[in-house]
Write a protein that holds these residues in place. Structure first.
Motif, PDB file in Angstrom:
ATOM      1  N   GLN A 233      35.338  39.810  28.330  1.00  0.00           N
ATOM      2  CA  GLN A 233      34.870  38.288  27.973  1.00  0.00           C
ATOM      3  C   GLN A 233      35.498  37.235  28.733  1.00  0.00           C
ATOM      4  N   GLY A 236      36.876  38.851  32.794  1.00  0.00           N
ATOM      5  CA  GLY A 236      35.854  39.458  33.633  1.00  0.00           C
ATOM      6  C   GLY A 236      36.336  41.015  33.867  1.00  0.00           C
ATOM      7  N   LEU A 288      35.747  28.769  29.340  1.00  0.00           N
ATOM      8  CA  LEU A 288      34.874  29.897  28.715  1.00  0.00           C
ATOM      9  C   LEU A 288      33.673  29.187  28.350  1.00  0.00           C
ATOM     10  N   SER A 289      32.289  29.645  28.399  1.00  0.00           N
ATOM     11  CA  SER A 289      31.226  29.137  27.674  1.00  0.00           C
ATOM     12  C   SER A 289      30.337  30.186  27.022  1.00  0.00           C
ATOM     13  N   ASN A 290      29.628  30.030  26.188  1.00  0.00           N
ATOM     14  CA  ASN A 290      28.734  31.122  25.621  1.00  0.00           C
ATOM     15  C   ASN A 290      28.006  31.678  26.639  1.00  0.00           C
ATOM     16  N   GLU A 291      27.487  30.863  27.545  1.00  0.00           N
ATOM     17  CA  GLU A 291      26.495  31.611  28.870  1.00  0.00           C
ATOM     18  C   GLU A 291      27.417  32.477  29.540  1.00  0.00           C
ATOM     19  N   LEU A 292      28.662  32.089  29.883  1.00  0.00           N
ATOM     20  CA  LEU A 292      29.440  32.928  30.810  1.00  0.00           C
ATOM     21  C   LEU A 292      29.943  34.124  30.039  1.00  0.00           C
ATOM     22  N   VAL A 293      30.121  34.047  28.611  1.00  0.00           N
ATOM     23  CA  VAL A 293      30.647  35.203  27.854  1.00  0.00           C
ATOM     24  C   VAL A 293      29.410  36.281  27.714  1.00  0.00           C
ATOM     25  N   ARG A 294      28.024  35.862  27.863  1.00  0.00           N
ATOM     26  CA  ARG A 294      27.013  36.816  27.629  1.00  0.00           C
ATOM     27  C   ARG A 294      26.934  37.335  28.953  1.00  0.00           C
ATOM     28  N   HIS A 295      27.055  36.696  30.078  1.00  0.00           N
ATOM     29  CA  HIS A 295      26.926  37.042  31.393  1.00  0.00           C
ATOM     30  C   HIS A 295      27.962  38.078  31.577  1.00  0.00           C
ATOM     31  N   ARG A 296      29.003  37.994  31.308  1.00  0.00           N
ATOM     32  CA  ARG A 296      30.213  38.921  31.429  1.00  0.00           C
ATOM     33  C   ARG A 296      29.990  40.280  30.618  1.00  0.00           C
ATOM     34  N   ASP A 299      27.489  42.167  32.613  1.00  0.00           N
ATOM     35  CA  ASP A 299      28.241  42.963  33.472  1.00  0.00           C
ATOM     36  C   ASP A 299      28.851  43.921  33.125  1.00  0.00           C
TER      37      ASP A 299
END
Length: 311
Positions: A233, A236, A288-296, A299
């Protein structure tokens, strides 16, 4: 008693702290510590005969957590004593109040360890290697006499399809795998909440592991998996994989990797829609953003499921 940042300790708590020392002491400074999300942490400066010493006080204030686990203070106190006896770099237990009857709220008083949390290291390779070797050393203790036993944080049978995800069906596949039989494992001491915000550093070396309230005996893969899902998270997949490779190097034949425990650790953190952990922000983690955390997380999930295809 108010600290210099406005946070206050109950008079009952102050008197309890003073009573833990053999000689008369004064609490000359109280500072709220950042990063704690499930308990309240204070740094205390205690003065006696002109000498100052620093301590950390943890207060368990969350009633819902105490209702589920009423012995939180006792659990951490036992874990600290056990880990110190095993030669691990942990805070020294001074005292604890399991029920809060004397201190006003369930409490653990411990020594303050040197070092600070490092979340954006200047030398990633050294940082990852040191993090991994610290965990591998912890797992050398078989902990057969440790009274607390591992159990998952979440019941996968109760988890719902994650509507926030772009690969919802893959998450359902993960739930199915986790609900199956556990692989065999060697039981050892596990911290149960090992991640970068619970490790202190000085001069690019680990000085202490803190926050021992969840420690138990169980599979090493759970500690590895919990750290990996945090790293995935924050930084990456590649950093999470580098950590695994470093841990395998240090643990040697004591550890056999199984992606099952990574999946369990991943499902363990699900509680609604994932957001940036407040502790990371408190320790200065940026970008970090909530959207980035969810994307990671999506993945990372796919990378774990790929590992099952290889088994």
């Amino acid at each position: 008693m108010a600290g210099n940042n406005g946070h206050a300790l109950q008079e009952q708590t102050v008197e309890w702290i003073k009573a833990q020392f053999d000689e008369p002491v004064e609490i000359t400074n109280v500072q709220s510590l950042t990063g704690a999300t499930s308990s309240t942490l204070f740094e205390l400066v205690v003065t006696s005969n002109g000498l100052e010493r620093s301590y950390v006080l943890r207060l368990f204030h969350k009633r819902d957590w105490l209702q589920k686990e009423p012995d939180l203070a006792k659990h951490e106190a036992f874990s600290l004593q056990y880990a110190e006896k095993m030669g691990l770099a942990v805070p020294h237990l001074v005292a604890y109040d399991a029920t809060g009857e004397e201190s006003g709220i369930p409490a653990v008083l411990m020594s303050k360890m040197p070092g600070s949390v490092v979340l954006q290291p200047s030398n990633d390779e050294v940082w990852i290697d040191e993090l991994a070797s610290t965990l591998a050393k912890l797992h050398q203790t078989n902990a057969e006499d440790f009274p607390y036993e591992y159990s998952p944080y979440n019941d996968v049978f109760l988890l719902e399809k994650p509507t926030w995800s772009k690969v919802q069906n893959e998450w359902m596949r993960a739930f199915y795998i986790v609900s199956g039989s556990r692989p065999a494992f060697r039981e050892c001491l596990i911290h149960r909440d090992f991640h970068p915000a619970n490790v202190l550093w000085e001069n690019r070396q680990v000085t202490a592991i803190v926050d021992w309230v969840n420690a138990c005996r169980g599979p090493a893969g759970i500690d590895v998996g919990h750290c990996r899902v945090n790293l995935a998270q924050m930084y990456g997949i590649s950093v999470a994989n580098d950590f695994l490779a470093a841990y395998e190097r240090h643990a040697g034949s004591d550890f056999t990797y199984d992606p099952y425990w990574d999946l369990v650790s991943l499902t363990d953190i699900l509680d609604g829609s994932p957001t940036v952990y407040p502790g990371w922000k408190a320790f200065g983690m940026k970008g970090l953003s909530n959207e980035l955390v969810r994307h990671r997380l999506d993945d990372y999930l796919l990378s774990l499921l790929d590992r099952f295809d290889d088994y």
